[in-house]
Design an enzyme around this catalytic site. Structure first.
Site, mmCIF file in Angstrom:
data_model
loop_
_atom_site.group_PDB
_atom_site.id
_atom_site.type_symbol
_atom_site.label_atom_id
_atom_site.label_comp_id
_atom_site.label_asym_id
_atom_site.label_seq_id
_atom_site.Cartn_x
_atom_site.Cartn_y
_atom_site.Cartn_z
ATOM 1 N N LYS A 194 0.805 -1.237 0.000
ATOM 2 C CA LYS A 194 0.000 0.000 0.000
ATOM 3 C C LYS A 194 0.837 1.287 0.000
ATOM 4 O O LYS A 194 0.404 2.300 -0.547
ATOM 5 C CB LYS A 194 -0.965 0.011 1.188
ATOM 6 C CG LYS A 194 -2.121 -0.964 1.015
ATOM 7 C CD LYS A 194 -3.138 -0.826 2.127
ATOM 8 C CE LYS A 194 -4.287 -1.801 1.919
ATOM 9 N NZ LYS A 194 -5.358 -1.628 2.887
ATOM 10 N N ASN A 230 -4.892 2.150 -1.742
ATOM 11 C CA ASN A 230 -5.512 0.825 -1.890
ATOM 12 C C ASN A 230 -6.251 0.695 -3.224
ATOM 13 O O ASN A 230 -6.716 -0.391 -3.557
ATOM 14 C CB ASN A 230 -6.465 0.516 -0.728
ATOM 15 C CG ASN A 230 -7.800 1.193 -0.906
ATOM 16 O OD1 ASN A 230 -7.863 2.366 -1.272
ATOM 17 N ND2 ASN A 230 -8.877 0.464 -0.668
ATOM 18 N N ASP A 244 -9.929 3.136 1.861
ATOM 19 C CA ASP A 244 -10.086 2.416 3.138
ATOM 20 C C ASP A 244 -10.688 3.328 4.210
ATOM 21 O O ASP A 244 -11.709 2.977 4.828
ATOM 22 C CB ASP A 244 -8.726 1.900 3.636
ATOM 23 C CG ASP A 244 -8.216 0.709 2.845
ATOM 24 O OD1 ASP A 244 -9.043 -0.105 2.391
ATOM 25 O OD2 ASP A 244 -6.989 0.580 2.690
ATOM 26 N N GLY A 274 -5.455 1.851 18.593
ATOM 27 C CA GLY A 274 -4.417 1.463 17.648
ATOM 28 C C GLY A 274 -3.895 2.684 16.920
ATOM 29 O O GLY A 274 -4.602 3.698 16.800
ATOM 30 N N ALA A 275 -2.645 2.588 16.455
ATOM 31 C CA ALA A 275 -2.039 3.736 15.770
ATOM 32 C C ALA A 275 -1.182 3.269 14.587
ATOM 33 O O ALA A 275 -0.180 3.880 14.248
ATOM 34 C CB ALA A 275 -1.209 4.546 16.757
ATOM 35 N N GLY A 283 -1.176 1.519 10.410
ATOM 36 C CA GLY A 283 -1.621 1.993 9.100
ATOM 37 C C GLY A 283 -3.136 2.104 8.985
ATOM 38 O O GLY A 283 -3.655 3.084 8.434
ATOM 39 N N ALA A 284 -3.857 1.137 9.516
ATOM 40 C CA ALA A 284 -5.323 1.165 9.419
ATOM 41 C C ALA A 284 -5.889 2.342 10.212
ATOM 42 O O ALA A 284 -6.781 3.065 9.753
ATOM 43 C CB ALA A 284 -5.902 -0.152 9.922
ATOM 44 N N THR A 306 1.710 1.586 22.371
ATOM 45 C CA THR A 306 2.866 2.494 22.326
ATOM 46 C C THR A 306 2.308 3.906 22.121
ATOM 47 O O THR A 306 1.963 4.290 20.993
ATOM 48 C CB THR A 306 3.781 2.108 21.129
ATOM 49 O OG1 THR A 306 3.921 0.687 21.099
ATOM 50 C CG2 THR A 306 5.120 2.781 21.208
HETATM 51 P P1 ATR Z 1 -2.149 -2.105 10.434
HETATM 52 O O1 ATR Z 1 -1.569 -1.551 9.187
HETATM 53 O O2 ATR Z 1 -3.052 -3.294 10.240
HETATM 54 O O3 ATR Z 1 -2.801 -1.047 11.283
HETATM 55 P P2 ATR Z 1 0.292 -2.033 11.984
HETATM 56 O O4 ATR Z 1 0.699 -0.811 11.259
HETATM 57 O O5 ATR Z 1 1.315 -3.105 12.201
HETATM 58 O O6 ATR Z 1 -0.935 -2.740 11.261
HETATM 59 O O7 ATR Z 1 -0.331 -1.586 13.412
HETATM 60 C C1 ATR Z 1 -0.777 -2.496 14.326
HETATM 61 C C2 ATR Z 1 -1.462 -1.764 15.484
HETATM 62 O O8 ATR Z 1 -2.037 -2.738 16.341
HETATM 63 C C3 ATR Z 1 -0.523 -0.946 16.362
HETATM 64 O O9 ATR Z 1 -1.248 0.143 16.898
HETATM 65 C C4 ATR Z 1 -0.157 -1.952 17.465
HETATM 66 O O10 ATR Z 1 0.277 -1.362 18.680
HETATM 67 P P3 ATR Z 1 1.825 -0.874 18.841
HETATM 68 O O11 ATR Z 1 1.943 0.388 18.045
HETATM 69 O O12 ATR Z 1 1.999 -0.652 20.293
HETATM 70 O O13 ATR Z 1 2.663 -1.998 18.313
HETATM 71 C C5 ATR Z 1 -1.493 -2.608 17.660
HETATM 72 N N1 ATR Z 1 -1.459 -3.957 18.252
HETATM 73 C C6 ATR Z 1 -1.080 -5.112 17.634
HETATM 74 N N2 ATR Z 1 -1.252 -6.162 18.462
HETATM 75 C C7 ATR Z 1 -1.752 -5.674 19.632
HETATM 76 C C8 ATR Z 1 -2.136 -6.247 20.884
HETATM 77 N N3 ATR Z 1 -2.047 -7.566 21.100
HETATM 78 N N4 ATR Z 1 -2.623 -5.425 21.854
HETATM 79 C C9 ATR Z 1 -2.725 -4.092 21.646
HETATM 80 N N5 ATR Z 1 -2.370 -3.479 20.484
HETATM 81 C C10 ATR Z 1 -1.881 -4.257 19.500
#
Ligand code: ATR
Length: 279
Positions: A65, A86, A101, A125-126, A128-129, A151
């Protein structure tokens, strides 16, 4: 027959071909949408081949992407701001990148929550999505949207990067757990809870939720995550990831054909494909 497709690695489980081929058929458009397996090292070659063939356009999924951007001729403003594409449209021989998206997610929310601008959102969450969803929600006019993440620094980064006006705070998962009652919209964007890790949940729903709150999880396998089960038990309305998937597809279809497809049929096709695959 115009060629379309979705490129990714892996790609064989994508539900997009059935969904788009059905929409092409229903709208009497001579087109064929295929799975295109592209390894990262072959991305430029694959994009140039589709352009040379005169493909109408294509979708792009993990892990391409962001990597695809240098191979495109033009970028839509929102896709440039998000930094991810996308959907690609062949506009008279020039490939233009879009992001449907985030807007697809917002479209699904607007069907369920009126007067978005007055609502307060929490994004969990922070990654890509989350970035696409946060930017699209704020662009749509939501004025308050906090981001919680394991984080916290990544949530702060997202807020700093957002070019649209919004009052936002970056908070920890624990702080979010204690303050869920203040949000009208809660969006779960992490992979926690996705099959096969179906017992995971990024946060626990400890407090009462607003009775009018909408809790959305972008995961669709399983159809109801542990997080959504907890939200439902607290009396909130819930939405799974099917809507975002369907509406990102509908917006892509509109960009390619000028026609906004019937999303009820698209949802039906997706649910049929998922039947048996979800737990
Ligand atoms: P995507 O593109 O699908 O959003 P990504 O960029 O890898 O994937 O981001 C994953 C997100 O899920 C992040 O916010 C991650 O938290 P961190 O930034 O602290 O790594 C979060 N995440 C993944 N597994 C997790 C879990 N078991 N509990 C809480 N947050 C989680």
């Amino acid at each position: 027959m115009k060629k379309y497709g979705v490129m990714g690695d892996p790609i064989k489980h994508s539900m997009s071909p059935l969904m788009h081929n059905d929409a092409f058929r229903r709208n009497r458009i001579e087109a064929d949408y295929q799975l295109i397996h592209v390894k990262p090292e072959d991305l430029g070659e694959a994009v140039n081949a589709l352009k040379a063939e005169g493909a109408g356009g294509f979708n792009v999924t993990v892990p391409h992407k962001t990597a695809i951007i240098p191979f495109l001729d033009e970028m839509d403003d929102l896709a440039r701001t998000i930094g991810a594409v996308n959907t690609v449209v062949n506009e008279g021989g020039r490939l233009k990148g879009y992001n449907t998206d985030g807007p697809g997610f917002v479209q699904g929310i607007k069907e369920k929550l009126a007067d978005l601008a007055s609502k307060k959102a929490l994004i969990i969450g922070a990654g890509g999505a989350a970035r696409g969803i946060y930017f699209a929600l704020v662009r749509e006019g939501i004025l308050q949207a906090d981001i919680c993440n394991r984080t916290v620094a990544k949530a702060e980064g997202l807020i700093e990067d957002c070019p649209y006006d919004c009052s936002s705070r970056a908070i920890s998962l624990e702080e979010a757990e204690e303050n869920l009652a203040q949000y009208d919209l809660i969006v779960q964007t992490t992979s926690a809870g996705m099959s096969p890790h179906i017992t995971e949940s990024p946060i626990r729903i400890l407090t009462e939720l607003k009775p009018s709150a909408l809790v959305s999880d972008i995961i669709y396998n399983p159809l109801q995550t542990e997080f959504l089960k907890q939200a439902e038990a607290k009396g909130a309305s819930t939405q799974n990831g099917i809507d975002m998937f369907v509406y990102q597809g509908a917006l892509a279809f509109k960009l390619w054909t000028g026609i906004y497809p019937d999303t009820d049929y698209m949802r039906e096709i997706v649910l049929q494909q998922l039947g048996g695959k979800t737990c």
